[in-house]
Motif scaffolding. Structure first.
Motif, PDB file in Angstrom:
ATOM      1  N   ARG A 195       5.677   1.894   5.374  1.00  0.00           N
ATOM      2  CA  ARG A 195       5.207   3.085   6.084  1.00  0.00           C
ATOM      3  C   ARG A 195       6.348   3.974   6.518  1.00  0.00           C
ATOM      4  O   ARG A 195       6.287   5.189   6.385  1.00  0.00           O
ATOM      5  CB  ARG A 195       4.446   2.669   7.346  1.00  0.00           C
ATOM      6  CG  ARG A 195       3.075   2.203   7.131  1.00  0.00           C
ATOM      7  CD  ARG A 195       2.204   2.455   8.363  1.00  0.00           C
ATOM      8  NE  ARG A 195       2.668   1.821   9.580  1.00  0.00           N
ATOM      9  CZ  ARG A 195       2.453   0.558   9.895  1.00  0.00           C
ATOM     10  NH1 ARG A 195       1.834  -0.226   9.046  1.00  0.00           N
ATOM     11  NH2 ARG A 195       2.857   0.072  11.044  1.00  0.00           N
ATOM     12  N   LEU A 252       7.630   6.097   3.815  1.00  0.00           N
ATOM     13  CA  LEU A 252       6.696   7.146   3.426  1.00  0.00           C
ATOM     14  C   LEU A 252       6.726   8.285   4.449  1.00  0.00           C
ATOM     15  O   LEU A 252       6.716   9.468   4.091  1.00  0.00           O
ATOM     16  CB  LEU A 252       5.286   6.556   3.311  1.00  0.00           C
ATOM     17  CG  LEU A 252       4.260   7.368   2.543  1.00  0.00           C
ATOM     18  CD1 LEU A 252       4.680   7.536   1.090  1.00  0.00           C
ATOM     19  CD2 LEU A 252       2.894   6.699   2.602  1.00  0.00           C
ATOM     20  N   VAL A 300      -3.827   3.126   8.762  1.00  0.00           N
ATOM     21  CA  VAL A 300      -2.628   3.008   9.591  1.00  0.00           C
ATOM     22  C   VAL A 300      -1.532   3.944   9.065  1.00  0.00           C
ATOM     23  O   VAL A 300      -0.875   4.652   9.829  1.00  0.00           O
ATOM     24  CB  VAL A 300      -2.118   1.547   9.630  1.00  0.00           C
ATOM     25  CG1 VAL A 300      -0.833   1.442  10.433  1.00  0.00           C
ATOM     26  CG2 VAL A 300      -3.184   0.637  10.218  1.00  0.00           C
ATOM     27  N   ILE A 301      -1.375   3.962   7.742  1.00  0.00           N
ATOM     28  CA  ILE A 301      -0.378   4.850   7.125  1.00  0.00           C
ATOM     29  C   ILE A 301      -0.716   6.303   7.443  1.00  0.00           C
ATOM     30  O   ILE A 301       0.138   7.088   7.863  1.00  0.00           O
ATOM     31  CB  ILE A 301      -0.329   4.652   5.589  1.00  0.00           C
ATOM     32  CG1 ILE A 301       0.211   3.256   5.250  1.00  0.00           C
ATOM     33  CG2 ILE A 301       0.506   5.735   4.916  1.00  0.00           C
ATOM     34  CD1 ILE A 301       0.158   2.908   3.766  1.00  0.00           C
ATOM     35  N   ASP A 358      -9.172  -3.702   4.251  1.00  0.00           N
ATOM     36  CA  ASP A 358      -9.068  -2.845   3.067  1.00  0.00           C
ATOM     37  C   ASP A 358     -10.241  -3.108   2.130  1.00  0.00           C
ATOM     38  O   ASP A 358     -10.803  -2.182   1.555  1.00  0.00           O
ATOM     39  CB  ASP A 358      -7.730  -3.079   2.364  1.00  0.00           C
ATOM     40  CG  ASP A 358      -6.572  -2.628   3.235  1.00  0.00           C
ATOM     41  OD1 ASP A 358      -6.543  -1.438   3.591  1.00  0.00           O
ATOM     42  OD2 ASP A 358      -5.733  -3.466   3.601  1.00  0.00           O
ATOM     43  N   GLU A 418      -4.922  -0.814   6.093  1.00  0.00           N
ATOM     44  CA  GLU A 418      -3.526  -0.374   5.981  1.00  0.00           C
ATOM     45  C   GLU A 418      -3.442   1.130   5.663  1.00  0.00           C
ATOM     46  O   GLU A 418      -2.610   1.845   6.214  1.00  0.00           O
ATOM     47  CB  GLU A 418      -2.825  -1.213   4.912  1.00  0.00           C
ATOM     48  CG  GLU A 418      -1.403  -0.809   4.585  1.00  0.00           C
ATOM     49  CD  GLU A 418      -0.378  -1.159   5.665  1.00  0.00           C
ATOM     50  OE1 GLU A 418      -0.742  -1.873   6.613  1.00  0.00           O
ATOM     51  OE2 GLU A 418       0.764  -0.691   5.561  1.00  0.00           O
ATOM     52  N   VAL A 419      -4.354   1.609   4.803  1.00  0.00           N
ATOM     53  CA  VAL A 419      -4.335   3.029   4.437  1.00  0.00           C
ATOM     54  C   VAL A 419      -4.520   3.909   5.682  1.00  0.00           C
ATOM     55  O   VAL A 419      -3.822   4.895   5.874  1.00  0.00           O
ATOM     56  CB  VAL A 419      -5.433   3.338   3.397  1.00  0.00           C
ATOM     57  CG1 VAL A 419      -5.570   4.831   3.194  1.00  0.00           C
ATOM     58  CG2 VAL A 419      -5.130   2.653   2.075  1.00  0.00           C
ATOM     59  N   MET A 434       0.820  -1.223   0.000  1.00  0.00           N
ATOM     60  CA  MET A 434       0.000   0.000   0.000  1.00  0.00           C
ATOM     61  C   MET A 434       0.849   1.266   0.000  1.00  0.00           C
ATOM     62  O   MET A 434       0.558   2.209  -0.713  1.00  0.00           O
ATOM     63  CB  MET A 434      -0.862   0.051   1.258  1.00  0.00           C
ATOM     64  CG  MET A 434      -1.981  -0.910   1.284  1.00  0.00           C
ATOM     65  SD  MET A 434      -3.318  -0.390   0.220  1.00  0.00           S
ATOM     66  CE  MET A 434      -4.438  -1.716   0.620  1.00  0.00           C
TER      67      MET A 434
END
Lengths: 276, 287
Positions: free
Chosen positions: A267, A270, B251-252, B206, B248-249, A245
């Motif tokens: 992560r 990023l 979490v990022i 997700d 996941e998005v 992702m």
């Protein structure tokens, strides 16, 4: 010398029959001792067929598979090879055979005629290695999916295996189970130097490997570090795969004109790139 | 109209040493025309729960209403209501059994009493929907198909029943990324074009973020949350208590915010995340 080496390995199911089917086509690859490699590829790309060659469950139709220098087609070595390479499959319920956890783990060592004291020692060490000591006397069907997979891993460890080949071990697990298995596998690699071959459809898992092999339509089409492999998002998608992702997000931002210098696959990358 | 559960409890092997309460006073609503996701860890009761939706399991207590009809009775009306619900179990490809794909898919409609012509029509519809070419595959053995194709053939067997409510238990488990996406998009198309109500059992958050209108979180046999995804994912403590993860998005995005990126809106999907990061960078004059 590589620990596992495939030389022009080809596998044809039902060779010579009407329904013969080419599954793996002239694959060359080398895996070093102590390495953690992931294998990616779509359903039907040949990953599982390839992996079954690593401990001689399947033999090449042509070409060779060498394990620690031993040819898997040489029956004199089959026993040695199987002891060194443990397999863990997708469905934990298909590979647990005993009614009590410790019996299941002791099955392999018992089968090869180890001394009962040694079996006991191996089982205890294996349970400790996967953090399952407290479940020693449990019945496997009372365990969660992640725990069952760790029992399967312990079964291989009790044979003093040097390498684990895991074929989508987390596909049927919930998030907690996935973490348990992934954490166990990386720790065994890091702390004990056990060679890991990890087949998966989860890109985030593959990103944790030292190297990634990519299969596409029965061929080995790429090998490299996660950074090298996930850099090329277009090619990965063309092959029916994906990227983590964080990598996809970075790619979309770059397309919108955001300058992100380094190759981003997780992560932390990023965060570093966006929050200096 | 809807599937409605009222105070449903289910105990396995009651009055034995193995007695286990799998569902504990569950009340919930699956509204017609929506995509409802049910999430929970292994053993949380998801599979037990969905087997109540069409009467495969009967509750010890409570009742299940499909479009207002209690499915627990022996009336013709109750049977018709049960048939509105089609369930695709986990790894449905293990249930393929017939000599040919067309026979396998036509088995259900045949059982329902459809005539030859109608069976053929339904088989064609279902095969087309899962993208198995009828000409090529109808008379082949289902066991000659690849893993992904087998999965689709098995799903076609349920689609041929034309259920009003389609329940899918981890439909994408074990599929590669392309297969996962293609299958999810097919279900969305079914939802859009045929108006089929979808119940998606999954621990892939997700997927839930991308597709669901509603999320039901199950933990130890109880419903601990019933909300739209945005609201559900803002309750991170509840999600992790249930043995699940945030998408996941999300979490990022939380990580980026914690490290100083000026993120103001929650984002759960890739598109939302790209927009929100671009907005944050603009606010900080960085692009």
């Amino acid at each position: 010398m590589s620990f596992i080496e495939c030389i022009d390995l080809t596998h044809i199911y039902n060779a010579g029959m009407e329904n013969q089917q080419l599954a793996v086509d002239r694959v060359n690859m080398k895996i070093n001792e102590g390495e953690f490699v992931a294998v990616l590829g779509t359903n039907g790309s040949g990953k599982s067929t390839l992996a079954k060659h690593f401990n001689g469950l399947l033999l090449p139709s042509s070409g060779k598979c060498l394990v620690d220098g031993m040819d898997t087609t040489d029956e004199a070595h089959t026993y040695d090879i199987r002891r060194q390479i443990g397999m863990v499959f997708q469905n934990p319920d298909n590979q647990i055979i005993a009614a009590i956890v410790e019996d299941d783990i002791g099955f392999g060592p018992e089968n090869i005629g180890l001394d009962p004291h040694e079996i006991r020692r191996n089982v205890t060490a294996a349970l400790r290695a996967v953090n399952m000591e407290e479940f020693r006397h449990f019945s496997p069907h009372h365990l969660s999916g992640g725990q069952k997979q760790r029992v399967a891993i312990a079964g291989a460890l009790a044979m003093n295996t040097r390498c684990l080949v895991l074929d989508e071990p987390t596909a049927m697990l919930d998030p907690r189970g996935r973490h348990e298995v992934m954490e166990t596998v990386s720790r065994l690699n890091r702390e004990r130097g056990i060679t890991i071959v990890y087949i998966t459809h989860f890109m985030e898992e593959a990103a944790l490997a030292d190297r990634i092999f990519v299969m596409d339509q029965k061929h080995m089409v790429a090998a490299g570090t996660p950074r090298e492999i996930f850099r090329d998002i277009g090619t990965m998608k063309k092959r029916g795969l994906a990227v983590p992702m964080a990598a996809e997000l970075a790619y979309r931002l770059q397309q919108r004109g955001v300058k992100l210098s380094e190759s981003i696959i997780n992560r932390e990358d990023l965060v570093r790139a966006l929050c200096q | 109209m809807s599937i409605e559960l009222k105070h449903v409890s289910h105990t396995y092997m009651p009055k034995t040493p193995f007695e286990r309460l799998a569902l504990d006073d569950i009340s919930l609503l699956v509204p017609e025309g929506k995509i409802t996701a049910i999430a929970g860890h292994t053993g949380s009761g998801k599979s037990t729960l969905i087997q109540h939706f069409n009467g495969l399991l009967k509750p010890d207590k409570g009742s299940i209403l499909v479009d207002g009809v209690d499915i627990g009775t022996k009336t013709a009306e109750a049977r018709a209501a049960r048939r509105k619900v089609g369930i695709v179990f986990q790894y449905p490809e293990y249930q393929l059994f017939e000599e040919t794909i067309a026979k396998d898919i036509g088995f259900g409609p045949g059982n329902m009493g459809c005539n030859e012509e109608e069976i053929a029509e339904r088989v064609r519809f279902a095969m087309e929907f899962v993208d198995l070419d009828c000409e090529t595959y109808a008379h082949r053995s289902p066991f000659q198909l690849s893993g992904g194709q087998k999965r689709r053939a098995a799903i076609a067997g349920i689609l041929a029943l034309k259920p009003k409510y389609l329940v899918l238990d981890e439909p994408t488990a074990g599929l590669d990324p392309r297969g996962r996406q293609a299958l999810m998009e097919r279900f969305c198309r079914l939802h859009r074009e045929a108006g089929t109500t979808i119940v998606l059992i999954s621990h892939n958050m997700d997927n839930i973020a991308n597709y669901a209108d509603n999320v039901i979180i199950l933990n130890r046999g109880r419903v601990t949350l019933e909300a739209p995804p945005a609201e559900a994912f803002s309750r991170s403590e509840l999600i992790s208590e249930a043995g699940l993860e945030l998408p996941e998005v999300k979490v990022i995005m939380d990580d980026l915010a914690r490290h100083g990126l000026d993120i103001q809106q929650d984002a759960f999907t890739m598109d939302q995340a790209v927009q929100e990061i671009m907005a944050a960078l603009r606010r900080q004059n960085r692009c």
